[in-house]
Motif scaffolding. Structure first.
Motif, PDB file in Angstrom:
ATOM      1  N   GLN A 177     -35.986 -54.681  27.632  1.00 35.56           N
ATOM      2  CA  GLN A 177     -35.680 -53.476  27.906  1.00 35.56           C
ATOM      3  C   GLN A 177     -33.976 -53.268  27.468  1.00 35.56           C
ATOM      4  O   GLN A 177     -32.982 -54.014  27.920  1.00 35.56           O
ATOM      5  CB  GLN A 177     -35.720 -52.314  28.406  1.00 35.56           C
ATOM      6  CG  GLN A 177     -34.919 -50.657  27.500  1.00 35.56           C
ATOM      7  CD  GLN A 177     -35.952 -50.182  28.111  1.00 35.56           C
ATOM      8  OE1 GLN A 177     -36.882 -50.224  29.585  1.00 35.56           O
ATOM      9  NE2 GLN A 177     -35.408 -48.349  27.908  1.00 35.56           N
ATOM     10  N   GLU A 223     -35.705 -46.115  22.660  1.00 34.20           N
ATOM     11  CA  GLU A 223     -36.171 -47.137  23.246  1.00 34.20           C
ATOM     12  C   GLU A 223     -35.764 -48.595  22.428  1.00 34.20           C
ATOM     13  O   GLU A 223     -36.473 -48.855  21.650  1.00 34.20           O
ATOM     14  CB  GLU A 223     -36.903 -47.591  24.999  1.00 34.20           C
ATOM     15  CG  GLU A 223     -36.852 -46.277  25.966  1.00 34.20           C
ATOM     16  CD  GLU A 223     -38.448 -46.392  26.661  1.00 34.20           C
ATOM     17  OE1 GLU A 223     -39.186 -47.155  26.702  1.00 34.20           O
ATOM     18  OE2 GLU A 223     -38.200 -45.340  27.435  1.00 34.20           O
ATOM     19  N   HIS A 236     -44.188 -40.283  25.766  1.00 33.12           N
ATOM     20  CA  HIS A 236     -45.332 -41.204  24.971  1.00 33.12           C
ATOM     21  C   HIS A 236     -44.304 -41.855  23.984  1.00 33.12           C
ATOM     22  O   HIS A 236     -43.387 -41.035  23.347  1.00 33.12           O
ATOM     23  CB  HIS A 236     -46.557 -40.250  24.769  1.00 33.12           C
ATOM     24  CG  HIS A 236     -47.459 -39.996  26.053  1.00 33.12           C
ATOM     25  ND1 HIS A 236     -47.117 -38.454  26.389  1.00 33.12           N
ATOM     26  CD2 HIS A 236     -47.779 -40.519  27.499  1.00 33.12           C
ATOM     27  CE1 HIS A 236     -47.787 -38.423  27.715  1.00 33.12           C
ATOM     28  NE2 HIS A 236     -48.106 -39.114  27.853  1.00 33.12           N
ATOM     29  N   VAL A 237     -44.399 -42.678  24.130  1.00 26.65           N
ATOM     30  CA  VAL A 237     -44.160 -43.968  22.678  1.00 26.65           C
ATOM     31  C   VAL A 237     -45.178 -43.925  21.475  1.00 26.65           C
ATOM     32  O   VAL A 237     -46.046 -42.990  21.951  1.00 26.65           O
ATOM     33  CB  VAL A 237     -44.535 -45.307  22.257  1.00 26.65           C
ATOM     34  CG1 VAL A 237     -44.329 -46.027  20.959  1.00 26.65           C
ATOM     35  CG2 VAL A 237     -43.565 -45.503  24.003  1.00 26.65           C
ATOM     36  N   PHE A 280     -38.155 -48.088  19.615  1.00 18.62           N
ATOM     37  CA  PHE A 280     -39.706 -47.711  19.791  1.00 18.62           C
ATOM     38  C   PHE A 280     -38.930 -46.288  20.360  1.00 18.62           C
ATOM     39  O   PHE A 280     -38.872 -44.985  20.430  1.00 18.62           O
ATOM     40  CB  PHE A 280     -40.351 -47.997  21.217  1.00 18.62           C
ATOM     41  CG  PHE A 280     -41.115 -48.743  21.354  1.00 18.62           C
ATOM     42  CD1 PHE A 280     -42.256 -48.864  20.536  1.00 18.62           C
ATOM     43  CD2 PHE A 280     -40.120 -50.177  21.569  1.00 18.62           C
ATOM     44  CE1 PHE A 280     -42.545 -50.247  20.458  1.00 18.62           C
ATOM     45  CE2 PHE A 280     -40.371 -51.301  21.868  1.00 18.62           C
ATOM     46  CZ  PHE A 280     -41.794 -51.545  21.293  1.00 18.62           C
ATOM     47  N   GLN A 281     -39.453 -44.778  19.157  1.00 18.46           N
ATOM     48  CA  GLN A 281     -39.796 -43.584  19.629  1.00 18.46           C
ATOM     49  C   GLN A 281     -40.317 -43.166  20.478  1.00 18.46           C
ATOM     50  O   GLN A 281     -41.510 -42.690  20.565  1.00 18.46           O
ATOM     51  CB  GLN A 281     -40.032 -43.190  17.726  1.00 18.46           C
ATOM     52  CG  GLN A 281     -39.158 -43.059  17.122  1.00 18.46           C
ATOM     53  CD  GLN A 281     -39.393 -43.144  15.655  1.00 18.46           C
ATOM     54  OE1 GLN A 281     -41.122 -43.823  15.006  1.00 18.46           O
ATOM     55  NE2 GLN A 281     -38.820 -42.568  14.890  1.00 18.46           N
ATOM     56  N   ILE A 282     -39.621 -41.921  21.485  1.00 20.75           N
ATOM     57  CA  ILE A 282     -40.633 -41.207  22.514  1.00 20.75           C
ATOM     58  C   ILE A 282     -40.638 -39.574  22.773  1.00 20.75           C
ATOM     59  O   ILE A 282     -39.686 -39.242  21.862  1.00 20.75           O
ATOM     60  CB  ILE A 282     -39.499 -42.083  23.808  1.00 20.75           C
ATOM     61  CG1 ILE A 282     -38.923 -43.671  23.852  1.00 20.75           C
ATOM     62  CG2 ILE A 282     -40.019 -41.262  25.045  1.00 20.75           C
ATOM     63  CD1 ILE A 282     -40.457 -44.354  23.977  1.00 20.75           C
ATOM     64  N   GLN A 292     -31.368 -47.520  26.359  1.00 18.79           N
ATOM     65  CA  GLN A 292     -31.975 -45.898  25.660  1.00 18.79           C
ATOM     66  C   GLN A 292     -31.159 -45.395  25.437  1.00 18.79           C
ATOM     67  O   GLN A 292     -30.252 -45.074  26.350  1.00 18.79           O
ATOM     68  CB  GLN A 292     -32.758 -46.088  27.253  1.00 18.79           C
ATOM     69  CG  GLN A 292     -33.614 -44.453  27.261  1.00 18.79           C
ATOM     70  CD  GLN A 292     -34.540 -44.207  28.224  1.00 18.79           C
ATOM     71  OE1 GLN A 292     -34.732 -45.215  29.264  1.00 18.79           O
ATOM     72  NE2 GLN A 292     -34.170 -42.870  28.516  1.00 18.79           N
ATOM     73  N   CYS A 313     -42.645 -46.396  15.676  1.00 17.69           N
ATOM     74  CA  CYS A 313     -42.176 -47.958  15.859  1.00 17.69           C
ATOM     75  C   CYS A 313     -41.043 -47.954  14.886  1.00 17.69           C
ATOM     76  O   CYS A 313     -41.540 -48.224  13.961  1.00 17.69           O
ATOM     77  CB  CYS A 313     -42.870 -48.958  16.247  1.00 17.69           C
ATOM     78  SG  CYS A 313     -41.699 -50.900  16.649  1.00 17.69           S
TER      79      CYS A 313
END
Length: 66
Positions: free
Chosen positions: A53, A46, A17-18, A10-12, A56, A21
């Protein structure tokens, strides 16, 4: 025959906030971590497998300063 597993990176964004993906198919958790770490050159990442998970990865310090 090798058994592959599905992972999601997941790109944060900077606010936590995500916003994207990336699906990864890897032979094991270690390969998935290496591939996800390489994605962290642009965004915080993440790494998840199912509901767990695994890792990170933050942006490198030189990218954060820019």
């Amino acid at each position: 025959m090798q058994n592959f597993k599905h992972y999601r990176a997941f790109q944060i964004d900077p606010d936590g906030h995500v916003f994207g993906c990336i699906n990864l198919v890897c032979s094991d958790d270690e390969q998935a971590k290496r591939e996800a770490a390489a994605l962290a050159l642009v965004n915080r990442i993440e790494l998840w497998r199912l509901d767990k998970q695994l890792a990170q990865f933050d942006l490198p310090p030189e990218v954060v300063r820019q």
